[in-house]
Design a protein around this motif. Structure first.
Motif, PDB file in Angstrom:
ATOM      1  N   TYR A 115      67.631  11.317  51.288  1.00 39.68           N
ATOM      2  CA  TYR A 115      66.371  11.076  51.976  1.00 39.68           C
ATOM      3  C   TYR A 115      66.637  10.562  53.382  1.00 39.68           C
ATOM      4  N   VAL A 116      65.912  11.112  54.350  1.00 39.96           N
ATOM      5  CA  VAL A 116      65.965  10.654  55.741  1.00 39.96           C
ATOM      6  C   VAL A 116      64.551  10.230  56.120  1.00 39.96           C
ATOM      7  N   LYS A 117      64.402   8.959  56.458  1.00 39.39           N
ATOM      8  CA  LYS A 117      63.068   8.424  56.744  1.00 39.39           C
ATOM      9  C   LYS A 117      62.500   8.974  58.047  1.00 39.39           C
ATOM     10  N   ALA A 118      63.349   9.229  59.034  1.00 39.81           N
ATOM     11  CA  ALA A 118      62.869   9.695  60.333  1.00 39.81           C
ATOM     12  C   ALA A 118      62.133  11.030  60.213  1.00 39.81           C
ATOM     13  N   THR A 119      62.630  11.912  59.370  1.00 37.03           N
ATOM     14  CA  THR A 119      61.980  13.219  59.186  1.00 37.03           C
ATOM     15  C   THR A 119      61.127  13.275  57.926  1.00 37.03           C
ATOM     16  N   ASN A 120      61.184  12.221  57.094  1.00 35.11           N
ATOM     17  CA  ASN A 120      60.451  12.135  55.837  1.00 35.11           C
ATOM     18  C   ASN A 120      60.768  13.318  54.922  1.00 35.11           C
ATOM     19  N   THR A 121      62.054  13.684  54.863  1.00 34.61           N
ATOM     20  CA  THR A 121      62.473  14.813  54.027  1.00 34.61           C
ATOM     21  C   THR A 121      63.409  14.343  52.923  1.00 34.61           C
TER      22      THR A 121
ATOM     23  N   VAL B  37      70.714  -0.413  58.272  1.00 38.95           N
ATOM     24  CA  VAL B  37      70.405   1.008  58.067  1.00 38.95           C
ATOM     25  C   VAL B  37      69.204   1.364  58.939  1.00 38.95           C
ATOM     26  N   THR B  38      69.330   2.448  59.684  1.00 38.48           N
ATOM     27  CA  THR B  38      68.245   2.902  60.553  1.00 38.48           C
ATOM     28  C   THR B  38      67.480   4.038  59.880  1.00 38.48           C
ATOM     29  N   ASP B  39      66.429   4.496  60.543  1.00 39.02           N
ATOM     30  CA  ASP B  39      65.604   5.575  59.986  1.00 39.02           C
ATOM     31  C   ASP B  39      66.324   6.917  59.975  1.00 39.02           C
ATOM     32  N   THR B  40      67.368   7.068  60.778  1.00 37.74           N
ATOM     33  CA  THR B  40      68.082   8.342  60.839  1.00 37.74           C
ATOM     34  C   THR B  40      69.241   8.417  59.860  1.00 37.74           C
ATOM     35  N   ASP B  41      69.557   7.313  59.161  1.00 38.66           N
ATOM     36  CA  ASP B  41      70.636   7.323  58.181  1.00 38.66           C
ATOM     37  C   ASP B  41      70.193   8.017  56.896  1.00 38.66           C
ATOM     38  N   ILE B  42      71.149   8.641  56.228  1.00 40.55           N
ATOM     39  CA  ILE B  42      70.877   9.340  54.968  1.00 40.55           C
ATOM     40  C   ILE B  42      71.084   8.364  53.812  1.00 40.55           C
ATOM     41  N   VAL B  43      70.034   8.209  52.997  1.00 37.58           N
ATOM     42  CA  VAL B  43      70.071   7.334  51.831  1.00 37.58           C
ATOM     43  C   VAL B  43      69.934   8.216  50.599  1.00 37.58           C
ATOM     44  N   VAL B  44      70.819   8.025  49.623  1.00 35.84           N
ATOM     45  CA  VAL B  44      70.763   8.790  48.381  1.00 35.84           C
ATOM     46  C   VAL B  44      69.785   8.099  47.442  1.00 35.84           C
TER      47      VAL B  44
ATOM     48  N   GLN C  43      71.287   4.445  47.135  1.00 35.73           N
ATOM     49  CA  GLN C  43      72.642   4.201  47.612  1.00 35.73           C
ATOM     50  C   GLN C  43      72.635   4.328  49.125  1.00 35.73           C
ATOM     51  N   ILE C  44      73.076   3.258  49.789  1.00 37.91           N
ATOM     52  CA  ILE C  44      73.110   3.286  51.246  1.00 37.91           C
ATOM     53  C   ILE C  44      74.412   3.928  51.698  1.00 37.91           C
ATOM     54  N   PRO C  45      74.494   4.376  52.957  1.00 39.98           N
ATOM     55  CA  PRO C  45      75.725   5.015  53.443  1.00 39.98           C
ATOM     56  C   PRO C  45      76.907   4.045  53.408  1.00 39.98           C
ATOM     57  N   GLU C  46      78.094   4.598  53.121  1.00 43.02           N
ATOM     58  CA  GLU C  46      79.304   3.785  53.005  1.00 43.02           C
ATOM     59  C   GLU C  46      79.674   3.096  54.313  1.00 43.02           C
TER      60      GLU C  46
END
Length: 152
Positions: free
Chosen positions: A32-38, A77-84, A107-110
């Motif tokens: 999930y990427v919050k910036a694009t809401n995808t 973690v920013t809005d452009t980071d990928i969160v599982v 799960q946040i990015p390593e």
């Protein structure tokens, strides 16, 4: 007799029709990427190749913003980071929307979880000369792997 058979057929068709309209909550794991809401989900097909599908997120649980605020404050973690995310919800294929009912796990990015390990590994590899004799074999240089006994 024909009327009874017709009545039974109509009853069976109505039961099948109402059963098909039920929405079933399924579990999905994706990025999930919050910036694009995808929400990017890899559909596992048994016979055919796996498909990567993108959905727009509609959060009915209300937890997604709270999770992002927490991991943003604690780990940066920013809005452009990928969160599982591991979520339970329904998918509307005609609109391309996933409706999240519950978030099971995230799960946040390593690189955000352990920032010191990633910074030290990138700063040590700034000079990469192949003229120096490395302590470990350089697999990018084809001659160094096969001629390891000659380096000592």
């Amino acid at each position: 007799m024909k009327k009874l058979l017709l009545l039974i057929m109509m009853l069976v068709m109505s039961v099948i029709g109402t059963a098909a309209k039920k929405t079933v909550n399924k579990s999905f794991e994706g990025e999930y990427v919050k910036a694009t809401n995808t929400f990017t989900y890899v559909k596992d097909n048994l016979i055919f190749p796996n498909k990567t599908i993108n959905y727009t997120v509609k959060d009915d649980s209300g937890l997604l913003d709270q999770i992002y605020n927490f991991i943003g404050q604690k780990y940066g973690v920013t809005d452009t980071d990928i969160v599982v995310l591991d979520v339970v919800g329904t998918i509307s294929n005609k609109n391309g929307i996933i409706t999240i009912k519950k978030i099971n796990n995230y799960q946040i990015p390593e690189d955000r979880l352990h920032p010191f390990e990633f910074k030290s590994s990138t700063t040590n590899n700034t000079s990469n000369d192949e003229t120096e004799t490395p302590s470990t074999p350089n697999l990018n240089n084809t001659g160094s792997f096969f001629n390891q006994e000659n380096q000592n």
